[in-house]
Scaffold this active site. Structure first.
Site, PDB file in Angstrom:
ATOM      1  N   HIS A   1      38.968  32.475  36.726  1.00 52.28           N
ATOM      2  CA  HIS A   1      38.357  33.294  35.675  1.00 52.28           C
ATOM      3  C   HIS A   1      39.382  33.877  34.707  1.00 52.28           C
ATOM      4  CE1 HIS A   1      39.100  36.858  38.406  1.00 52.28           C
ATOM      5  NE2 HIS A   1      39.242  37.472  37.244  1.00 52.28           N
TER       6      HIS A   1
ATOM      7  N   ASP B   1      37.508  30.240  42.857  1.00 48.31           N
ATOM      8  CA  ASP B   1      38.074  31.027  41.762  1.00 48.31           C
ATOM      9  C   ASP B   1      39.591  30.894  41.707  1.00 48.31           C
ATOM     10  OD1 ASP B   1      38.013  32.648  39.519  1.00 48.31           O
ATOM     11  OD2 ASP B   1      38.144  34.513  40.664  1.00 48.31           O
TER      12      ASP B   1
ATOM     13  N   SER C   1      44.163  40.244  38.340  1.00 52.77           N
ATOM     14  CA  SER C   1      43.580  38.970  38.737  1.00 52.77           C
ATOM     15  C   SER C   1      44.629  37.869  38.743  1.00 52.77           C
ATOM     16  CB  SER C   1      42.464  38.572  37.761  1.00 52.77           C
ATOM     17  OG  SER C   1      41.328  39.354  37.940  1.00 52.77           O
TER      18      SER C   1
END
Length: 499
Positions: A136, A166, A245
């Site tokens: 993402h 992911d 992230s």
């Protein structure tokens, strides 16, 4: 999306002017055996990723300095750039039919004129420039750059992605980079100290500390991926925020045990818990992307339900261990191994499984064609079977990357979308038709340039999908083709048999 935000906020990499959307292999298995084998450490990723089985020991005085100083140089700042999306007013300006209603004043409406930008984190896992991050963080990006802790900047190419976990793998043209060694997430224990390293809120090279709060955590953020999402996260209370992230979660030896991916939050910022993809899954995904360009997903082929007190009472089970088999495919690996509805799976290769997430994580470490030992209870007796895992199509073949090359069908040509086209129209894929006038589609009303995104209920992501779904529709009354033109106009075309 709002309901999810209240409970679980993906650390969607602090995008400016837009939004970013937000399992382990027998890693050392050249002979397809179930047991891992030791290999020499190689600073450059080739075609295997060794997990370090170091013994955890708390340094005297619980000092985090050594691990932080070892890992920080290998955690990079991932900078992304996205083409501006076409707004509804853009479509009005470009469509002569709509301009009849809105007039020339439509030219006064403007969408975003410049590119959008975003940022996240990444971890160098090889001295020759391989970097792991979250899918993402880079999803649909037109441009990806990475900035090292020492401020060196590189353009990055995308090696491959796996939305089901992911994860994404990048490559920069560099050598002798600092890198983080893989640790074995299986050896991590609840209560163990860990460090999170990343770039929250564009604050480069930030290190925070916490403990492992739980393992095998399922937080239902990847479940909408056609049931193929793998969630068996490490849960920690190390502080992470948007921008973390893709950053590193390491033990006090400085070994990579996870990639930080999500937070539990009502506000979008850290409120106590974060979640990381364990290194056992990260290493498997990296290996697959390097070898095959696509992740090899192995399936046991069972529908399961976690055993609780209610189910145990209903089915007269003697204990609450394992997962209950509700059903399975007739040609699945489980059926072929002799499992039946009503069996309770308790172990995979000797590892206890009590939740769906734990079973998925253990099976996801393998590839189609690999064999695993499944221990289960039937009528109170413990049994063990050997299952040969299958791919999504039900075979034991390794899945090869589909190139998405243009195809010809019924006289027309169907081409894949460029990344720029997909980003502009906010599409995950599709097939653009040309040569309609000389094809069997000439009477359908479809014009050249139309991008097919769905046929009946089937999503079209590549040109091959058009041929497959229309062939499957033959013999029926026809099919409904859905899509969009390059100027943003959506259209639907009912078509009968093409001839």
């Amino acid at each position: 999306m709002q309901a999810k935000q209240m409970m679980l906020g993906l650390m969607a990499s602090a995008v400016l002017g837009g939004s970013v959307a937000v399992g382990g292999y027998k890693l050392l298995e050249p002979a397809r055996t179930a047991e891992p084998q030791a290999v020499a450490t190689d600073p450059n990723v080739r075609y295997t990723s060794a997990l370090r089985s170091s013994t955890y020991a708390v340094p005297e005085g619980l000092n985090f300095v050594a691990a932080a100083s070892a890992v920080t140089p290998a955690v990079v700042h991932v900078m992304t750039e996205y083409a501006p999306k076409m707004s509804q007013n853009d479509a009005i300006r470009m469509d002569p039919f709509l301009r009849q209603f809105f007039g020339d004043d439509a030219d006064g409406f403007r969408g975003q004129s410049g590119p959008q930008q975003g940022s996240g984190s990444g971890v160098v896992i090889a001295a020759n420039g391989y970097i792991v991050t979250n899918n993402h963080v880079i999803d649909k990006a037109d441009k990806i750059e990475v900035v090292l802790d020492d401020k060196r900047k590189y353009s990055a190419t995308l090696v491959g992605t796996d939305p089901n976990t992911d994860l994404a793998l990048l490559k920069v043209d560099a050598d002798n980079l600092p890198y983080v060694r893989y640790g074995n997430s299986d050896n991590v224990k609840v209560g163990e100290w860990v460090l999170a390293v990343g770039n929250p809120f564009n604050l480069n090279s930030t290190v925070t500390a916490g403990i492992i709060s739980a393992k095998g955590r399922n937080i239902n953020i990847l479940r909408d991926r056609e049931g193929m999402g793998i969630e068996s996260f490490l849960q920690t209370d190390a502080v992470v925020n948007p921008g973390n992230s893709g950053g590193a979660l390491v033990n006090l030896n400085g070994d990579l045990i996870g990639i930080n991916s999500a937070i539990a939050s009502r506000s979008g910022s850290f409120e106590g818990y974060s979640f990381a993809v364990p290194s056992s899954i990260v290493s498997k995904v990296v290996d697959d992307l390097l070898k095959y360009k696509v992740v090899q997903r192995a399936l046991l082929g069972v529908n399961i339900r976690e055993v609780d007190a209610t189910l145990a009472s209903e089915k007269k089970l003697k204990n609450l261990d394992g997962v209950y088999v509700v059903g399975m495919g007739k040609t699945s690996a489980a059926a072929d191994a002799g499992l039946k509805e009503g069996d309770v799976i308790t172990e995979i290769n000797g590892v206890k499984v009590n939740t769906a997430s734990q079973l998925q994580e253990q099976v996801a470490r393998f590839r189609p064609g690999d064999k695993i030992k499944v221990s289960y209870l039937r009528d109170g007796d413990t049994r063990t079977a050997t299952a040969t895992l299958r791919n999504a199509t039900g075979t034991t073949d390794i899945v090869r990357e589909e190139t998405g090359a243009a195809v010809e069908y019924e006289g027309a040509k169907f081409a894949p979308l460029s990344r720029q086209e997909a980003n502009k129209l906010d599409l995950d894929g599709g097939a653009k038709i040309s040569g309609v006038r000389g094809s069997n589609f000439r009477e359908t009303g479809i014009a050249d340039g139309f991008i097919i995104t769905r046929i009946d209920k089937n999503k079209v992501t590549k040109p091959q999908d058009v041929k497959r779904y229309l062939e499957a529709a033959k013999g029926n009354q026809g099919a409904l083709v859905e899509g969009v033109y390059p100027d943003g106009r959506k259209a639907y075309y009912p078509i009968g048999q093409v001839d």
